[in-house]
Enzyme design. Structure first.
Site, mmCIF file in Angstrom:
data_model
loop_
_atom_site.group_PDB
_atom_site.id
_atom_site.type_symbol
_atom_site.label_atom_id
_atom_site.label_comp_id
_atom_site.label_asym_id
_atom_site.label_seq_id
_atom_site.Cartn_x
_atom_site.Cartn_y
_atom_site.Cartn_z
ATOM 1 N N SER A 116 4.435 1.737 8.492
ATOM 2 C CA SER A 116 3.994 0.727 7.532
ATOM 3 C C SER A 116 5.141 0.304 6.625
ATOM 4 C CB SER A 116 2.859 1.279 6.664
ATOM 5 O OG SER A 116 1.709 1.514 7.420
ATOM 6 N N ASP A 145 -10.862 -7.647 2.536
ATOM 7 C CA ASP A 145 -10.930 -9.089 2.304
ATOM 8 C C ASP A 145 -9.545 -9.659 2.024
ATOM 9 O OD1 ASP A 145 -10.636 -8.408 -0.522
ATOM 10 O OD2 ASP A 145 -12.758 -7.911 -0.472
ATOM 11 N N HIS A 171 0.818 -1.218 0.000
ATOM 12 C CA HIS A 171 0.000 0.000 0.000
ATOM 13 C C HIS A 171 0.848 1.262 0.000
ATOM 14 C CE1 HIS A 171 0.437 -0.153 4.518
ATOM 15 N NE2 HIS A 171 0.498 1.156 4.337
#
Length: 372
Positions: free
Chosen positions: A305, A229, A164
């Site tokens: 992250s 998901d 991401h």
């Protein structure tokens, strides 16, 4: 083709060998991993680079949600592990992969946000100061991405990070084409070069030296999914630098079950955005796990992250202690636990399949990727 559930279990299986209790040490298990090889590569249109960089991923799907997800089929796994490669000139390719079992792998198997704050009670993070720490292993393996995330050195020219940080699941982020990786270096003051004068009361100032990224690999499981998901399971990417970084790096390893980790704890260091310019180290207990994810409450803020999650265990073959990266810190989750809101930070586990893929990206030869 063999029955799909059996085949997938074989693909994900690992031979987990632990030492006898009389001579117990937290020991790296012996894994035999599958082989993942490119089958075909297609040229894609150049991306627009129009997505906003996100420094964290927020998802409401917690451990129970992920554990109840159906086992993917063989074709789905192949699709998830296929990948896109972004080059520095803006060109983009998509590579389909094949998954193979070359030897028996045994019968083992493993089995909405309240707040963007990711601190749990007392802030247990440690800012790392001074070149004696920052420039030494393992802290020296942590690097900063120009998109604002953290990465970890895993080879002479490769950096592991979160997907991401490069791609929002639909499009590449702004700055991904000219992505750079920053290495902390001492900041020399004018006129003081060669001077042997130090002041222990004041930490030495540091600066980032940047190296451009040559190409980036992102799995299709992230690109086609989203953090609600299957996408969260594939939130990892590998960057290849244009030149070697000349630092010691940390090897990747297959993630053992949480119960086999030393003290049940994990460690990682990152560039949290609430402490600009500081490398921040933390460790904490694993609270829960699925096959693909580790749930923990390590204090963290956006910017961390992409940090490599590592542990230190005994390597029997080499007769020494060895740190390995077993996961990639992904982001924050709010989960409804029987009507009570529960916060988690989430790390993507390096499974045998992901190890095979990342190792092949690094080495380009599956024969060098048979032992996880």
């Amino acid at each position: 083709m063999a029955g799909l559930p059996t085949l997938i279990l074989l693909l994900c299986a690992a031979k987990d060998v632990m030492p006898s209790s009389s001579h117990w040490k937290p020991t790296w298990p012996s894994y035999r991993v599958p082989v993942i090889l490119p089958q075909s590569t297609l040229n894609l249109d150049k991306p627009q680079f129009d997505a906003e960089a996100r420094l964290e991923v927020v998802s409401p799907c917690g451990p129970a949600c992920h554990k109840s997800s159906p086992l993917p089929t063989y074709e789905e796994v192949k699709n998830y592990l296929s990948y896109e490669t972004l080059y520095a000139n803006g060109s983009l390719t998509e590579t389909e992969v094949g998954i193979y079992i070359l030897s028996n792998t045994g019968d083992g198997s493993q089995g909405k946000s309240r707040t963007k704050r990711q601190i749990y009670g007392y802030d247990s993070r440690f800012s790392i100061f001074g070149k004696d720490f920052l420039l030494n292993y393992p802290f020296s393996t942590s690097v900063k991405l120009s998109t604002g995330c953290t990465g970890t050195l895993v080879a002479e020219k490769h950096v592991l990070t979160a997907a991401h940080c490069i791609h929002d699941g639909k499009s590449y982020v702004k700055g991904a084409q000219k992505l750079r990786v920053g290495f902390l270096k001492p900041k020399l003051k004018d006129g003081n070069k060669g001077a042997n004068i130090t002041n222990s009361a004041m930490p030495e100032k540091m600066k980032f030296q940047w190296i451009r990224v040559k190409r980036t690999h992102v799995p299709k499981g992230w690109i086609k999914g989203n953090a609600n998901d299957i996408g969260m399971d594939y939130d990892y990417a590998l960057l290849e630098l244009k030149k070697p970084h000349k630092r010691k790096f940390m090897k990747i390893g297959v993630s053992p079950p949480a119960r086999h980790l030393p003290g049940g704890r994990i460690h990682f260091s990152g560039y949290d955005n609430d402490r600009p310019g500081n490398l921040v180290y933390r460790f904490c207990d694993v609270k829960d796990e699925t096959y693909d994810l580790l749930y923990q409450q390590c204090d963290a803020q956006p910017g961390a992250s992409g940090s490599g999650v590592y542990v230190r265990m005994w390597k029997r073959q080499n007769h020494k202690w060895e740190r390995k990266i077993i996961g990639i810190f992904s982001g924050h989750q709010w989960v409804d636990m029987n009507g009570t809101p529960q916060d988690f930070n989430v790390a993507v586990r390096i499974t045998p399949l992901k190890y095979a893929q990342i190792c092949y990206w690094i080495k380009g030869n599956y024969l060098d990727c048979r032992e996880g």
